[in-house]
Design a protein around this motif. Structure first.
Motif, PDB file in Angstrom:
ATOM      1  N   THR A 138      -7.629  -7.360   7.580  1.00  0.00           N
ATOM      2  CA  THR A 138      -7.296  -6.414   6.528  1.00  0.00           C
ATOM      3  C   THR A 138      -6.676  -5.154   7.140  1.00  0.00           C
ATOM      4  OG1 THR A 138      -9.136  -7.171   5.149  1.00  0.00           O
ATOM      5  CG2 THR A 138      -8.277  -4.958   4.695  1.00  0.00           C
ATOM      6  N   SER A 181      -6.936  -1.517   6.658  1.00  0.00           N
ATOM      7  CA  SER A 181      -7.823  -0.610   5.919  1.00  0.00           C
ATOM      8  C   SER A 181      -7.056   0.570   5.353  1.00  0.00           C
ATOM      9  CB  SER A 181      -8.952  -0.111   6.821  1.00  0.00           C
ATOM     10  OG  SER A 181      -8.431   0.617   7.926  1.00  0.00           O
ATOM     11  N   ASN A 182      -6.180   1.150   6.164  1.00  0.00           N
ATOM     12  CA  ASN A 182      -5.437   2.336   5.744  1.00  0.00           C
ATOM     13  C   ASN A 182      -4.330   2.625   6.751  1.00  0.00           C
ATOM     14  OD1 ASN A 182      -7.772   3.148   7.536  1.00  0.00           O
ATOM     15  ND2 ASN A 182      -6.707   5.108   7.466  1.00  0.00           N
ATOM     16  N   SER A 216       1.420   1.093   0.266  1.00  0.00           N
ATOM     17  CA  SER A 216       1.433   0.198  -0.884  1.00  0.00           C
ATOM     18  C   SER A 216       1.994  -1.168  -0.504  1.00  0.00           C
ATOM     19  CB  SER A 216       2.262   0.817  -2.007  1.00  0.00           C
ATOM     20  OG  SER A 216       2.306  -0.026  -3.135  1.00  0.00           O
ATOM     21  N   LYS A 225      -0.390  -3.180   1.534  1.00  0.00           N
ATOM     22  CA  LYS A 225      -1.654  -3.452   0.839  1.00  0.00           C
ATOM     23  C   LYS A 225      -2.816  -2.684   1.458  1.00  0.00           C
ATOM     24  CE  LYS A 225      -0.117  -8.097  -0.479  1.00  0.00           C
ATOM     25  NZ  LYS A 225      -0.448  -9.553  -0.502  1.00  0.00           N
ATOM     26  N   SER A 239      -5.437   0.533   1.514  1.00  0.00           N
ATOM     27  CA  SER A 239      -6.117   1.256   0.436  1.00  0.00           C
ATOM     28  C   SER A 239      -5.772   2.740   0.406  1.00  0.00           C
ATOM     29  CB  SER A 239      -7.637   1.107   0.576  1.00  0.00           C
ATOM     30  OG  SER A 239      -8.015  -0.244   0.441  1.00  0.00           O
ATOM     31  N   ASN A 255      -0.581   3.043  -6.331  1.00  0.00           N
ATOM     32  CA  ASN A 255      -1.898   2.414  -6.271  1.00  0.00           C
ATOM     33  C   ASN A 255      -2.546   2.614  -4.901  1.00  0.00           C
ATOM     34  OD1 ASN A 255      -4.035   1.043  -7.496  1.00  0.00           O
ATOM     35  ND2 ASN A 255      -3.366  -0.929  -6.673  1.00  0.00           N
ATOM     36  N   VAL A 256      -2.408   3.818  -4.376  1.00  0.00           N
ATOM     37  CA  VAL A 256      -2.924   4.163  -3.049  1.00  0.00           C
ATOM     38  C   VAL A 256      -3.767   5.432  -3.178  1.00  0.00           C
ATOM     39  CG1 VAL A 256      -2.245   4.980  -0.742  1.00  0.00           C
ATOM     40  CG2 VAL A 256      -1.012   3.088  -1.797  1.00  0.00           C
ATOM     41  N   GLN A 257      -4.752   5.582  -2.313  1.00  0.00           N
ATOM     42  CA  GLN A 257      -5.582   6.774  -2.300  1.00  0.00           C
ATOM     43  C   GLN A 257      -5.152   7.732  -1.188  1.00  0.00           C
ATOM     44  OE1 GLN A 257      -9.660   5.430  -1.949  1.00  0.00           O
ATOM     45  NE2 GLN A 257      -9.809   5.015  -4.134  1.00  0.00           N
ATOM     46  N   ASN A 290      -8.281   9.652  -7.064  1.00  0.00           N
ATOM     47  CA  ASN A 290      -7.824   8.903  -5.888  1.00  0.00           C
ATOM     48  C   ASN A 290      -7.789   9.767  -4.633  1.00  0.00           C
ATOM     49  OD1 ASN A 290      -5.570  10.396  -6.779  1.00  0.00           O
ATOM     50  ND2 ASN A 290      -4.118   8.889  -5.948  1.00  0.00           N
ATOM     51  N   HIS A 308     -14.041   5.944   4.097  1.00  0.00           N
ATOM     52  CA  HIS A 308     -13.769   5.358   5.413  1.00  0.00           C
ATOM     53  C   HIS A 308     -14.537   6.182   6.438  1.00  0.00           C
ATOM     54  CE1 HIS A 308     -11.292   2.790   7.990  1.00  0.00           C
ATOM     55  NE2 HIS A 308     -10.909   3.839   8.710  1.00  0.00           N
TER      56      HIS A 308
END
Length: 281
Positions: free
Chosen positions: A63, A65-66, A94, A97, A99, A139-141, A167, A197
């Motif tokens: 994944t 993560s950021n 984005s 993918k 976060s 759709n991102v923080q 967000n 995180h």
């Protein structure tokens, strides 16, 4: 523990394939991608390069993560350019993918006898709000790290309230609140569910009282109460990653033999798995 990640900060000059290889060899489940051409992940990547990156990590079950950006808002001249850069990185996050996008606030200062300009707090709030609004469309923080004038849970709790964006969240870098004499109990109690995180590391104060930062050590060899922090985060319901941020690039004490990622990464996995086993008992 399966929620272990690492920042690719010490992997400058590596290929993505090399980063993936060490992640899988050590047993990490996520990577925190440092943004910049030296790390092979850049806001300048075209859409095909972004899709290929996602595919390579998904193929091996990793994944993202950021995105660890170096964007920093101070409330003064330069924030507009930083916001423009943030928009590019948010779009990258984005597409990959991820976060969130890590950002800093305020001024970096290593010593008490070094002065920095006063921050413009209202403008910082405005800049973070604008970043959040753009990120929301992607759709991102926005993940603000405990650092600089915002190193403590107390300072960040107020910022989160003033920014007032769902967000906007926090990267809890476990060393920096301690450097400001705020206990992990207080930091975690103040930030609670807004911690998205966690940056893992260890260290101890320098002998020189003018040093603001602590001296970094291998994880488990310093004075950070890591087991207690893990317990408190678990009690708070934290479900994010525990990401090793190994600052070889910045910290001279880590630029010595035996501190390379090839040595430190597997030792971190072993330490965390042993600690979590004890915690579960």
């Amino acid at each position: 523990m399966t929620r272990l990640a690492f920042s690719t900060l010490p992997c400058d000059g590596w290929s993505l394939e090399e980063m993936i290889q060490i992640a899988k060899k050590c047993g990490f489940s996520a990577m925190e991608l440092r943004e910049g051409t030296n790390w092979g992940i850049s806001a300048e990547m075209n859409i095909q390069q972004r899709h290929t990156t996602v595919q390579k990590l998904e193929e091996v079950g990793l994944t993202i993560s950021n995105i660890g950006s170096s964007i920093c808002f101070t409330g003064h001249e330069g924030d507009q350019e930083q916001l423009y850069q943030f928009q590019k990185v948010a779009s990258l996050a984005s597409d990959l993918k991820a976060s969130g996008v890590r950002v800093f606030l305020g001024y970096f200062r290593n010593r008490r006898d070094h002065s920095v300009p006063a921050i413009n707090y209202p403008q910082i709030v405005k800049s973070v709000q604008e970043a959040c609004d753009y990120a929301g469309a992607c759709n991102v923080q926005v993940w603000v790290e405990t650092h600089n004038e915002f190193a403590t849970g107390k300072s960040l709790k107020k910022l989160l309230e003033d920014v007032d964006r769902s967000n906007c969240a926090v990267i809890y870098d476990i060393i920096h609140p301690l450097e400001e004499d705020e206990s992990p109990q207080d930091t975690i109690a103040l930030l609670g569910s807004r911690i998205a995180h966690v940056h893992m590391k260890d260290g101890m104060p320098f002998e020189d009282p003018m040093e603001l930062n602590w001296k970094y050590t291998k994880v488990g060899e310093g004075r950070i109460p890591i087991s207690e922090i893990l317990r408190l985060l678990d009690q708070s319901g934290y479900m994010g990653f525990y990401s090793l941020e190994w600052e070889t690039k910045w910290r001279k004490e880590l630029q010595v033999p035996g501190m390379e990622p090839q040595t430190v990464f597997p030792a971190y996995i072993e330490f965390m798995q042993a600690g979590c086993h004890t915690l579960e008992k």
